[in-house]
Design a protein around this motif. Structure first.
Motif, mmCIF file in Angstrom:
data_model
loop_
_atom_site.group_PDB
_atom_site.id
_atom_site.type_symbol
_atom_site.label_atom_id
_atom_site.label_comp_id
_atom_site.label_asym_id
_atom_site.label_seq_id
_atom_site.Cartn_x
_atom_site.Cartn_y
_atom_site.Cartn_z
ATOM 1 N N LEU A 127 -7.945 -1.507 -3.212
ATOM 2 C CA LEU A 127 -9.067 -1.553 -2.276
ATOM 3 C C LEU A 127 -10.327 -2.070 -2.961
ATOM 4 C CD1 LEU A 127 -8.587 1.733 -0.203
ATOM 5 C CD2 LEU A 127 -8.510 -0.607 0.660
ATOM 6 N N ARG A 141 -7.567 -0.699 9.690
ATOM 7 C CA ARG A 141 -8.748 -0.592 8.838
ATOM 8 C C ARG A 141 -9.994 -0.449 9.698
ATOM 9 N NH1 ARG A 141 -6.981 -5.887 8.969
ATOM 10 N NH2 ARG A 141 -8.532 -7.458 9.587
ATOM 11 N N VAL A 153 -6.939 -6.535 4.454
ATOM 12 C CA VAL A 153 -5.722 -5.741 4.416
ATOM 13 C C VAL A 153 -4.692 -6.386 5.336
ATOM 14 C CG1 VAL A 153 -4.672 -3.507 4.920
ATOM 15 C CG2 VAL A 153 -6.947 -3.592 3.931
ATOM 16 N N TYR A 205 0.814 -1.216 0.000
ATOM 17 C CA TYR A 205 0.000 0.000 0.000
ATOM 18 C C TYR A 205 0.847 1.265 0.000
ATOM 19 C CZ TYR A 205 -4.492 -2.304 0.414
ATOM 20 O OH TYR A 205 -5.608 -3.027 0.159
ATOM 21 N N ASP A 262 -9.630 -5.941 -3.274
ATOM 22 C CA ASP A 262 -9.535 -6.706 -2.028
ATOM 23 C C ASP A 262 -10.791 -6.624 -1.173
ATOM 24 O OD1 ASP A 262 -7.005 -7.308 -2.822
ATOM 25 O OD2 ASP A 262 -5.986 -5.941 -1.451
ATOM 26 N N SER A 263 -11.447 -5.443 -1.155
ATOM 27 C CA SER A 263 -12.585 -5.256 -0.249
ATOM 28 C C SER A 263 -13.865 -4.851 -0.957
ATOM 29 C CB SER A 263 -12.240 -4.200 0.812
ATOM 30 O OG SER A 263 -11.153 -4.624 1.621
ATOM 31 N N LEU A 300 -8.822 3.159 5.565
ATOM 32 C CA LEU A 300 -7.558 2.435 5.664
ATOM 33 C C LEU A 300 -6.474 3.457 5.960
ATOM 34 C CD1 LEU A 300 -5.723 -0.082 5.262
ATOM 35 C CD2 LEU A 300 -5.540 0.618 2.857
#
Length: 238
Positions: free
Chosen positions: A73, A171, A178, A4, A76-77, A129
């Protein structure tokens, strides 16, 4: 594991810069050696201090790629970024010691605390995040000097740095997948250019620009640029 703290620039561009730096510093080193050999042939060598200490304070900077943070992001989310704020500059401190092999060539070892970088990304659906990175490094360099005037010198350094990188992430809300971060250590190329002004036989002031390379827990290498101002003190000089 995702980095990141991505940086902008291709591997080819980094290799090109490194190769050009090596060539330039090799020329400076060769010039410094030839200068000393020539001077020794035409006159008796002048005594010069061999050991010295350095201390500097400066500011480092490194790019944080907002677009890539947004992309990862989403992957992943499943969230999109509303906004990203970052602080990619930090105050840095350096301490070092050097040994003059000859008038225009020497060795230096040093420690640098490159400070911390951080960012906060807020997301939609609601979440956030926050990431923070700290970097410390040890370096060992060859130094080549060139005298513009008796008290004013330019210098270049090339060597290796052993960098320790600490990454941490927190997070909230909709941000789910993460890494918590971690610590990594790696040896990389270290280079710099600077000028030094001697305002007394024992003391000098030094202005320098350097580039460090730091590898994080995701095995991604990030360039960190440092501008610093400091003092040099020579042993055994009144």
């Amino acid at each position: 594991m995702f980095n990141y703290f991505p940086w902008r620039g291709s591997v080819a561009s980094r290799n090109y810069i490194a190769n050009q730096a090596i060539r330039a510093l090799a020329l400076i080193g060769s010039y410094a050696l030839c200068t000393n050999v020539f001077a020794a042939e035409i006159s008796e060598p002048k005594p010069h201090p061999t050991w010295y200490l350095t201390g500097s304070i400066g500011q480092q900077s490194a790019d944080i790629d907002h677009a890539r943070i947004n992309s990862r992001l989403q992957q992943d989310s499943g969230v999109s970024v509303r906004s990203i704020t970052d602080d990619h500059q930090a105050t840095s401190y350096k301490l070092g010691a050097g040994y003059a092999l000859m008038q225009n060539l020497g060795l230096e070892v040093g420690y640098v605390d490159l400070g911390k970088q951080n960012f906060t990304a807020t997301t939609k659906p609601d979440g956030s995040l926050t990431g923070q990175r700290s970097v410390q490094a040890l370096n060992f360099d060859v130094i080549g000097n060139y005298a513009f005037k008796p008290a004013l010198h330019g210098f270049a350094r090339l060597g290796l740095s052993y960098a320790k990188v600490n990454d941490s992430f927190t997070r909230e809300g909709a941000v789910l997948r993460v890494s918590d971060g971690g610590t990594s250590n790696a040896v990389n190329l270290h280079a710099g250019l600077g000028v030094q002004y001697e305002f007394s036989p024992a003391w000098a002031v030094r202005l320098e620009a350097e580039r460090y390379l730091a590898k994080n827990v995701a095995e991604s290498t990030q360039p960190i640029n440092l501008i610093s101002l400091g003092l040099v003190w020579r042993f055994g000089v009144q």
